[in-house]
Design a protein around this motif. Structure first.
Motif, short mmCIF file in Angstrom:
data_model
loop_
_atom_site.label_atom_id
_atom_site.label_comp_id
_atom_site.label_asym_id
_atom_site.label_seq_id
_atom_site.Cartn_x
_atom_site.Cartn_y
_atom_site.Cartn_z
N ALA A 97 36.74 35.12 46.89
CA ALA A 97 37.95 34.63 46.24
C ALA A 97 39.20 34.97 47.05
N GLN A 98 39.17 36.11 47.73
CA GLN A 98 40.33 36.53 48.52
C GLN A 98 40.65 35.57 49.66
N THR A 99 39.68 34.79 50.07
CA THR A 99 39.95 33.83 51.13
C THR A 99 40.88 32.72 50.66
N THR A 100 40.98 32.55 49.34
CA THR A 100 41.75 31.49 48.68
C THR A 100 41.31 30.09 49.12
N ASP A 101 40.12 29.99 49.68
CA ASP A 101 39.57 28.70 50.08
C ASP A 101 38.73 28.16 48.93
N VAL A 109 31.69 31.78 44.37
CA VAL A 109 32.33 32.82 43.57
C VAL A 109 31.78 32.77 42.15
N ARG A 110 31.73 31.59 41.58
CA ARG A 110 31.21 31.44 40.21
C ARG A 110 29.74 31.85 40.12
N ARG A 111 28.96 31.50 41.13
CA ARG A 111 27.54 31.89 41.14
C ARG A 111 27.41 33.41 41.14
N GLU A 130 27.06 38.79 35.52
CA GLU A 130 26.97 38.76 34.06
C GLU A 130 25.55 39.04 33.57
N ALA A 131 24.57 38.68 34.38
CA ALA A 131 23.17 38.88 34.00
C ALA A 131 22.70 40.32 34.24
N ALA A 155 39.24 34.31 39.79
CA ALA A 155 38.52 33.07 40.09
C ALA A 155 39.10 31.89 39.30
N GLU A 156 39.66 32.18 38.13
CA GLU A 156 40.25 31.13 37.29
C GLU A 156 41.72 30.88 37.63
N GLY A 157 42.23 31.58 38.64
CA GLY A 157 43.61 31.37 39.06
C GLY A 157 44.64 32.12 38.21
N ARG A 158 44.18 33.03 37.38
CA ARG A 158 45.07 33.82 36.55
C ARG A 158 45.38 35.14 37.28
N LEU A 159 46.19 35.02 38.33
CA LEU A 159 46.42 36.15 39.22
C LEU A 159 47.15 37.30 38.52
N HIS A 160 48.09 36.98 37.64
CA HIS A 160 48.80 38.05 36.94
C HIS A 160 47.83 38.84 36.06
N ASP A 161 46.94 38.13 35.35
CA ASP A 161 45.95 38.82 34.52
C ASP A 161 45.02 39.67 35.36
N SER A 162 44.62 39.14 36.51
CA SER A 162 43.73 39.87 37.40
C SER A 162 44.41 41.13 37.94
N THR A 163 45.67 40.97 38.36
CA THR A 163 46.43 42.11 38.87
C THR A 163 46.55 43.19 37.81
#
Length: 99
Positions: free
Chosen positions: A27-31, A38-40, A46-47, A65-73
């Motif tokens: 995810a850090q690559t932002t590509d 990332v999702r896989r 989760e398993a 991964a969902e683009g919620r950077l503030h929440d992640s931070t």
């Protein structure tokens, strides 16, 4: 750092934090080309049987991964406050501060 994580996951596919770390690194690559991978990784994590700290990492990684950077931070900041020796939380939180 992906190769050592892959080796660890080959040895123990239930190593949840390795899946989470792999997702974060991709995810850090932002590509967006890595988004499916990332999702896989997050689904694989989760398993796994995760402790509370690892679940917090999973929540934070999902937010990224969902683009919620503030929440992640914020989530990584909470992990770092709760467990100040968690170098992954410190590193990722620091990097997110600069996005």
């Amino acid at each position: 750092p992906i190769a050592p994580l892959d080796a660890a996951l080959d040895a123990d596919p239930q190593f949840g934090l390795a899946w989470i770390t792999r997702a974060i690194l991709l995810a850090q690559t932002t590509d967006r080309l890595y988004l499916d991978e990332v999702r896989r990784c997050l689904r694989a994590a989760e398993a796994c049987e995760l402790d509370a700290r690892e679940r917090a990492h999973l929540v934070a990684a999902h937010a990224w991964a969902e683009g919620r950077l503030h929440d992640s931070t914020s989530a990584y900041g909470r992990i770092a406050l709760d467990t100040p020796r968690d170098l992954l939380a410190l590193q990722v939180g620091h990097q997110l501060d600069h996005l």
